[in-house]
Design a protein around this motif. Sequence first.
Motif, short mmCIF file in Angstrom:
data_model
loop_
_atom_site.label_atom_id
_atom_site.label_comp_id
_atom_site.label_asym_id
_atom_site.label_seq_id
_atom_site.Cartn_x
_atom_site.Cartn_y
_atom_site.Cartn_z
N LEU A 395 0.82 -1.20 0.00
CA LEU A 395 0.00 0.00 0.00
C LEU A 395 0.86 1.26 0.00
O LEU A 395 0.50 2.27 -0.63
CB LEU A 395 -0.93 0.00 1.22
N LEU A 396 2.01 1.22 0.67
CA LEU A 396 2.93 2.36 0.64
C LEU A 396 3.41 2.63 -0.78
O LEU A 396 3.66 3.78 -1.16
CB LEU A 396 4.12 2.10 1.57
N GLY A 397 3.54 1.57 -1.55
CA GLY A 397 4.03 1.71 -2.92
C GLY A 397 3.11 2.51 -3.81
O GLY A 397 3.52 2.98 -4.88
N LEU A 398 1.85 2.69 -3.40
CA LEU A 398 0.92 3.51 -4.18
C LEU A 398 1.25 5.00 -4.07
O LEU A 398 0.90 5.79 -4.96
CB LEU A 398 -0.51 3.29 -3.70
N TYR A 399 1.93 5.40 -3.00
CA TYR A 399 2.11 6.82 -2.73
C TYR A 399 3.58 7.25 -2.70
O TYR A 399 3.87 8.44 -2.70
CB TYR A 399 1.47 7.17 -1.38
N ILE A 400 4.50 6.29 -2.66
CA ILE A 400 5.93 6.62 -2.64
C ILE A 400 6.53 6.21 -3.97
O ILE A 400 6.45 5.04 -4.36
CB ILE A 400 6.65 5.91 -1.47
N ASP A 401 7.13 7.15 -4.67
CA ASP A 401 7.57 6.90 -6.04
C ASP A 401 8.96 6.28 -6.14
O ASP A 401 9.33 5.73 -7.18
CB ASP A 401 7.56 8.21 -6.85
N ASP A 402 9.78 6.40 -5.08
CA ASP A 402 11.11 5.80 -5.19
C ASP A 402 11.09 4.40 -4.61
O ASP A 402 10.06 3.90 -4.18
CB ASP A 402 12.16 6.68 -4.49
N TYR A 403 12.26 3.78 -4.58
CA TYR A 403 12.34 2.39 -4.14
C TYR A 403 12.69 2.27 -2.66
O TYR A 403 13.13 1.22 -2.21
CB TYR A 403 13.35 1.62 -4.99
N SER A 404 12.47 3.33 -1.88
CA SER A 404 12.73 3.24 -0.45
C SER A 404 11.80 2.25 0.22
O SER A 404 12.08 1.71 1.28
CB SER A 404 12.56 4.62 0.20
N VAL A 405 10.64 1.99 -0.42
CA VAL A 405 9.69 1.04 0.14
C VAL A 405 10.18 -0.39 0.01
O VAL A 405 9.73 -1.29 0.71
CB VAL A 405 8.33 1.21 -0.60
N LEU A 406 11.16 -0.61 -0.87
CA LEU A 406 11.68 -1.97 -1.08
C LEU A 406 12.11 -2.61 0.23
O LEU A 406 11.85 -3.79 0.47
CB LEU A 406 12.85 -1.92 -2.06
N GLY A 407 12.77 -1.81 1.07
CA GLY A 407 13.24 -2.36 2.33
C GLY A 407 12.12 -2.84 3.22
O GLY A 407 12.31 -3.74 4.04
N ALA A 408 10.95 -2.22 3.06
CA ALA A 408 9.81 -2.64 3.89
C ALA A 408 9.43 -4.08 3.64
O ALA A 408 8.99 -4.79 4.55
CB ALA A 408 8.62 -1.72 3.62
N PHE A 409 9.60 -4.53 2.38
CA PHE A 409 9.28 -5.93 2.08
C PHE A 409 10.22 -6.88 2.82
O PHE A 409 9.83 -7.98 3.20
CB PHE A 409 9.40 -6.17 0.57
N ILE A 410 11.44 -6.45 2.98
CA ILE A 410 12.41 -7.30 3.66
C ILE A 410 12.23 -7.21 5.16
O ILE A 410 12.31 -8.20 5.88
CB ILE A 410 13.85 -6.87 3.28
N VAL A 411 11.92 -6.01 5.65
CA VAL A 411 11.85 -5.78 7.09
C VAL A 411 10.55 -6.28 7.70
O VAL A 411 10.55 -6.85 8.79
CB VAL A 411 12.03 -4.27 7.38
N ALA A 412 9.42 -6.07 6.98
CA ALA A 412 8.09 -6.30 7.58
C ALA A 412 7.92 -7.67 8.22
O ALA A 412 7.55 -7.76 9.41
CB ALA A 412 6.99 -6.05 6.54
N PRO A 413 8.17 -8.77 7.50
CA PRO A 413 7.91 -10.08 8.13
C PRO A 413 8.81 -10.35 9.33
O PRO A 413 8.36 -10.89 10.34
CB PRO A 413 8.19 -11.08 6.99
N PHE A 414 10.09 -9.96 9.19
CA PHE A 414 11.04 -10.27 10.26
C PHE A 414 10.89 -9.32 11.44
O PHE A 414 11.03 -9.71 12.60
CB PHE A 414 12.47 -10.24 9.72
N SER A 415 10.58 -8.05 11.14
CA SER A 415 10.42 -7.09 12.24
C SER A 415 9.18 -7.40 13.06
O SER A 415 9.15 -7.17 14.27
CB SER A 415 10.34 -5.67 11.70
N SER A 416 8.14 -7.94 12.41
CA SER A 416 6.93 -8.29 13.16
C SER A 416 7.23 -9.38 14.18
O SER A 416 6.73 -9.34 15.30
CB SER A 416 5.82 -8.75 12.20
N ILE A 417 8.07 -10.35 13.78
CA ILE A 417 8.48 -11.40 14.73
C ILE A 417 9.35 -10.81 15.83
O ILE A 417 9.17 -11.09 17.02
CB ILE A 417 9.24 -12.52 13.98
N PHE A 418 10.30 -9.94 15.43
CA PHE A 418 11.21 -9.34 16.40
C PHE A 418 10.46 -8.53 17.44
O PHE A 418 10.68 -8.66 18.65
CB PHE A 418 12.22 -8.45 15.66
N PHE A 419 9.53 -7.67 16.98
CA PHE A 419 8.81 -6.80 17.92
C PHE A 419 7.80 -7.58 18.76
O PHE A 419 7.44 -7.13 19.85
CB PHE A 419 8.12 -5.67 17.16
N THR A 420 7.36 -8.72 18.27
CA THR A 420 6.51 -9.57 19.10
C THR A 420 7.27 -10.03 20.34
O THR A 420 6.78 -9.93 21.47
CB THR A 420 6.02 -10.79 18.30
#
Length: 479
Positions: A395-420
């Motif tokens: 959903l962030l990719g709809l509003y952010i034009d550069d590839y800074s969102v790419l890292g979110a794909f890598i971070v999201a699954p693992f960070s959710s486990i970490f923060f749990t």
Amino acid sequence: MLPAVVSNVLIYLVLAIFLGIGFYAGYKKTKDKSDYLSALGTQNAISLGSNCVFIHCTGIGSSILYAYPEVGTIAGLLGVIMYAFGSIVPLFVFAWLGPLIRNKCPKGFTLTQFVLERFGRVNQIYVSLMSIAYMFCYMISELSAVGDILVSLTGVNKFAPVICIAVVTTLYTGYGGLRASLITDNIQGWAIILLVILSIIGLGTSIRIDKSVIDNSPLLKSNSIGWQLLYIMPVAVTFATLFHEGFWQRTFASKNDRELRLSVVYGSIILFPVLVFLGFTGVIAAWSGLWPGEDDTAGYLAFFTLFKVLPEWVRGITVVLTVSMSCAAYDTLISAITAILSNDIFNNRLPLNVIRLLSLIVNVPAVYWGLTELDVLRVFLIGDLLAASTMPPILLGLYIDDYSVLGAFIVAPFSSIFFTFLSFVVRLSIMWVFAKIRGKEFVFPKKPEVVDTMKYAGDAFKDGATTKSSDPEEVEIRE
């Protein structure tokens, strides 16, 4: 309990009808691979509205007969309304996001195709695999739930019906593709509405409730759980629904954005009262004294306690309803997974017959695990966590034009486990500090106890309440 012969006739007659409709739809509508995998720009608001409603209703599948009535027994009328409201919110989210995604990816027919254009091939494969895993969880839970429900309603061995449901839906979906799924879902959906109306008539003519129970019932009062559902349901269901490729196939199938938005309005008008009725059956079961009963029946079985007094024809209608919902949910999942495998994983390089073979292969492990005694709620939880960890970056990719969102794909699954685990450590630390300040012994948190739904059912079910009736057709609560 329905006789075994009647039960089997109903189950297999419904499957035979849907098999014939599916093959006919495939023969008439599916001409090539494009027709098989998509139906771009072909659906008007009424057709799409009814279809999206019914795959939403049946996206939960036959386990809808467990979840909504249980909410009624726990949170009463308020909880039922909030639960139903939270279930239709995702439809309006599609009305907002659908045009945005279609504009970014006008030639696509899956969400993962947008991911390819926005984030590249590697991320497309990642999201595709997560989406397949998510829908595979729902395939397993659907087969497990429909098997258990048919056993409760008819007493038949669940192996044959479950295998036949998987085989029949795979055959007509494998032959006709998305077009067959669209047509059968519409027919199944309207059949479900008719059956729900007949079920309401059966309830109204067969169950009698003492008015004093209703007047004094806490199930009509405001409660914290009901208000919590106003937040919990939209958040939980929205992410899960957005990850369901069956909805995205239908979003791209709309003729234009106007038809898509109108379909949401039409669909919500139909869906909301159906869900409220299903949830309210739990309240009726409590008021009538059928739940929890002498056996102290669990809340998720509240719907089925009504059959103690309902006529057999209502039980037969429920069997037809269950099989219809299961077929509608399962063929949508098969169609969506097949589209992702063909279009996204194998980049549209496979012949049509190979695609059909893939749809058959996917069923084998789903049927195997669906016939085992799995915890359905845990399977749902796994699927929802996959969706919640992957959708935000998209959903962030709809509003952010550069590839800074790419890292979110890598971070999201693992960070959710970490923060749990991090939040758990923080919680333990705070508990330890408070224990020291108060001079008490630190106690490690114990496993939560099962919610006692009896305390939400009202005083009529406490302190040795009994169920009495002078008429076998009537059920009343008396102290």
